[in-house]
Motif scaffolding. Structure first.
Motif, mmCIF file in Angstrom:
data_model
loop_
_atom_site.group_PDB
_atom_site.id
_atom_site.type_symbol
_atom_site.label_atom_id
_atom_site.label_comp_id
_atom_site.label_asym_id
_atom_site.label_seq_id
_atom_site.Cartn_x
_atom_site.Cartn_y
_atom_site.Cartn_z
ATOM 1 N N GLU A 113 1.095 -1.200 -0.065
ATOM 2 C CA GLU A 113 0.027 -0.344 -0.020
ATOM 3 C C GLU A 113 0.553 1.503 0.009
ATOM 4 O OE1 GLU A 113 -3.040 0.077 3.347
ATOM 5 O OE2 GLU A 113 -3.894 -1.485 2.324
ATOM 6 N N SER A 114 1.830 1.433 -0.024
ATOM 7 C CA SER A 114 2.893 2.494 0.436
ATOM 8 C C SER A 114 3.408 2.833 -0.577
ATOM 9 C CB SER A 114 4.149 2.049 1.629
ATOM 10 O OG SER A 114 4.934 3.035 1.489
ATOM 11 N N VAL A 115 2.802 3.865 -1.236
ATOM 12 C CA VAL A 115 3.877 4.900 -2.381
ATOM 13 C C VAL A 115 5.099 4.867 -2.296
ATOM 14 C CG1 VAL A 115 3.659 7.093 -4.049
ATOM 15 C CG2 VAL A 115 1.883 5.973 -3.461
ATOM 16 N N LEU A 116 5.873 5.062 -1.341
ATOM 17 C CA LEU A 116 6.869 5.383 -1.381
ATOM 18 C C LEU A 116 7.421 4.965 -1.657
ATOM 19 C CD1 LEU A 116 9.502 7.886 -0.458
ATOM 20 C CD2 LEU A 116 8.632 6.805 1.801
ATOM 21 N N ARG A 122 7.802 -2.973 -15.623
ATOM 22 C CA ARG A 122 7.110 -2.581 -17.212
ATOM 23 C C ARG A 122 5.364 -2.626 -17.131
ATOM 24 N NH1 ARG A 122 7.260 -4.383 -23.387
ATOM 25 N NH2 ARG A 122 5.614 -4.084 -24.152
ATOM 26 N N ALA A 123 5.300 -3.506 -16.049
ATOM 27 C CA ALA A 123 3.817 -3.928 -15.397
ATOM 28 C C ALA A 123 3.657 -3.093 -14.282
ATOM 29 C CB ALA A 123 4.032 -5.353 -14.780
ATOM 30 N N VAL A 124 4.457 -2.147 -13.987
ATOM 31 C CA VAL A 124 4.057 -0.780 -12.578
ATOM 32 C C VAL A 124 3.840 0.146 -13.818
ATOM 33 C CG1 VAL A 124 5.157 0.041 -11.235
ATOM 34 C CG2 VAL A 124 5.323 -1.942 -11.129
ATOM 35 N N LYS A 157 -2.454 1.453 -14.642
ATOM 36 C CA LYS A 157 -2.945 2.777 -14.709
ATOM 37 C C LYS A 157 -3.257 2.656 -13.053
ATOM 38 C CE LYS A 157 -2.413 4.698 -18.237
ATOM 39 N NZ LYS A 157 -2.993 5.099 -19.265
ATOM 40 N N GLN A 158 -3.542 2.047 -12.536
ATOM 41 C CA GLN A 158 -3.557 2.562 -10.825
ATOM 42 C C GLN A 158 -3.255 2.652 -9.763
ATOM 43 O OE1 GLN A 158 -7.107 1.562 -9.958
ATOM 44 N NE2 GLN A 158 -7.285 1.485 -12.462
ATOM 45 N N GLN A 159 -1.914 2.579 -10.221
ATOM 46 C CA GLN A 159 -0.608 2.901 -9.155
ATOM 47 C C GLN A 159 -0.771 4.311 -9.474
ATOM 48 O OE1 GLN A 159 1.611 0.869 -7.705
ATOM 49 N NE2 GLN A 159 1.985 -1.160 -8.186
ATOM 50 N N ASP A 165 3.258 10.732 -23.869
ATOM 51 C CA ASP A 165 1.479 11.547 -23.828
ATOM 52 C C ASP A 165 1.403 11.073 -22.617
ATOM 53 O OD1 ASP A 165 2.952 13.477 -25.500
ATOM 54 O OD2 ASP A 165 2.662 11.708 -27.060
ATOM 55 N N ASP A 166 1.698 10.833 -21.913
ATOM 56 C CA ASP A 166 0.567 10.065 -20.754
ATOM 57 C C ASP A 166 -0.365 10.963 -19.903
ATOM 58 O OD1 ASP A 166 0.238 6.794 -19.220
ATOM 59 O OD2 ASP A 166 0.202 8.943 -17.174
ATOM 60 N N PRO A 167 -2.068 10.449 -19.679
ATOM 61 C CA PRO A 167 -2.226 11.784 -18.739
ATOM 62 C C PRO A 167 -1.610 12.386 -17.491
ATOM 63 C CG PRO A 167 -3.329 10.334 -19.321
ATOM 64 C CD PRO A 167 -1.772 9.924 -19.842
ATOM 65 N N ALA A 168 -1.154 11.279 -16.660
ATOM 66 C CA ALA A 168 0.207 11.804 -15.973
ATOM 67 C C ALA A 168 0.861 12.546 -16.024
ATOM 68 C CB ALA A 168 0.402 10.745 -15.110
#
Length: 305
Positions: free
Chosen positions: A52-55, A77-79, A83-85, A114-117
């Motif tokens: 759960e830790s983003v850090l 690559r999977a990460v 898009k849920q990450q 050109d990802d939205p993030a």
């Protein structure tokens, strides 16, 4: 390096993946695995991307990139594709893929430039430029030597005038890749003038760029950067990826002033920031101790065995 058997490697991985342990212990386990390297270490690290830790997940990606082992590509690559990450994690996965430098990654990075993030998009743009550089100039270009063992997102610039480098770094009409190159040249100089120039980087519009300035200051471990890092951490409106890097940089500098600032943000409302302060205080403790090695989980595992 000490010899290590499969059971010991697995035990270090268990520390990393144990959500009941303090974050500082899990970080030490992660960097132990990074230093050990190899397929088993990559598997232990990759398994933790469900945390759960983003850090922590951000640091997993960073370590996999620094290992420069192509066997880490599927996990990274999977990460990047997930898009849920959190964008902070996906950005670091993109940067890690650039650090590995496999030309076969070009198509993947092109897909996300050109990802939205915006953090992800900018990272993939820089990673693509790094792939180009590795393919064309990497072996021949004569550049300043990095005093650090890190694999940087971009090589230093061939320019060596501080004011010219500062102008390039702050010129928002230039590609981020060129601005990164100027940044790393200023880092390698490590003079008062270059540190003040780097501090100006916190005024850049890109959060990704500002976070890299903080990271660079953490590598330098120079007390002259403390005022810039304090300002970044104390700005509660600043992007959390910038504040987190500022916290970790203060932890690596480890003066009494740094420790006092970090203690104030141990209960920050943003998990990435407060966890960074916890880890940074552990780094400070290490820097001010006679301990030989920060990534010491192997010793602990051997002692338990």
């Amino acid at each position: 390096m000490d010899s290590i058997n499969d059971a010991e490697m697995s035990n270090i991985g268990d520390v990393l993946n144990d959500t009941t342990r303090p974050m500082k212990e899990r970080f030490r386990a992660l960097f132990t695995l990074r230093n050990l390297g190899g397929e088993s270490a990559i598997k232990c690290i990759s398994k933790c991307f469900n945390d759960e830790s983003v850090l922590l997940k951000h640091e997993l990606a960073y370590c996999l990139g620094q290992m420069q082992d192509k066997r880490a590509i599927p996990a990274l690559r999977a990460v990047l594709e997930d898009k849920q990450q959190d964008p902070i994690v996906r950005h670091e996965a993109g940067e890690a893929l650039g650090a590995i430098g496999d030309p076969d990654l070009r198509e993947l990075l092109e897909r996300y430039k050109d990802d939205p993030a915006v953090e992800v998009a900018e990272t993939c743009q820089i990673a693509l430029e790094r792939l180009n550089w590795v393919a064309k100039d990497g072996a021949s270009e004569k550049l300043s030597k990095s005093p650090y063992s890190s694999v940087d997102p971009a090589p230093p610039s061939s320019e060596n005038d501080v004011q010219t480098l500062k102008h390039t770094m702050m010129n928002e009409s230039k590609p981020l890749y060129d601005r990164y190159r100027a940044m790393f040249s200023l880092r390698n100089m490590a003079t008062t003038e270059s540190i003040i120039a780097l501090g100006e980087g916190f005024k850049a519009s890109s959060a990704l760029f500002r976070h890299e300035v903080a990271f660079v200051f953490g590598q330098m471990q120079d007390e002259r950067s403390i005022p810039f890092l304090k300002m970044a951490l104390e700005d509660t409106k600043e992007h959390e990826m910038v504040r987190h890097e500022a916290a970790e940089a203060l932890g690596s500098i480890a003066t009494d002033e740094c420790i006092q600032v970090l203690q104030r943000y141990l209960h920050d409302p943003r998990p990435v920031v407060r966890e960074s302060c916890e880890v940074a205080l552990d780094m400070s403790e290490y820097e001010n101790s006679p301990e030989f090695q920060y990534a010491n989980t192997l010793l602990a595992v051997k002692a338990q065995g």
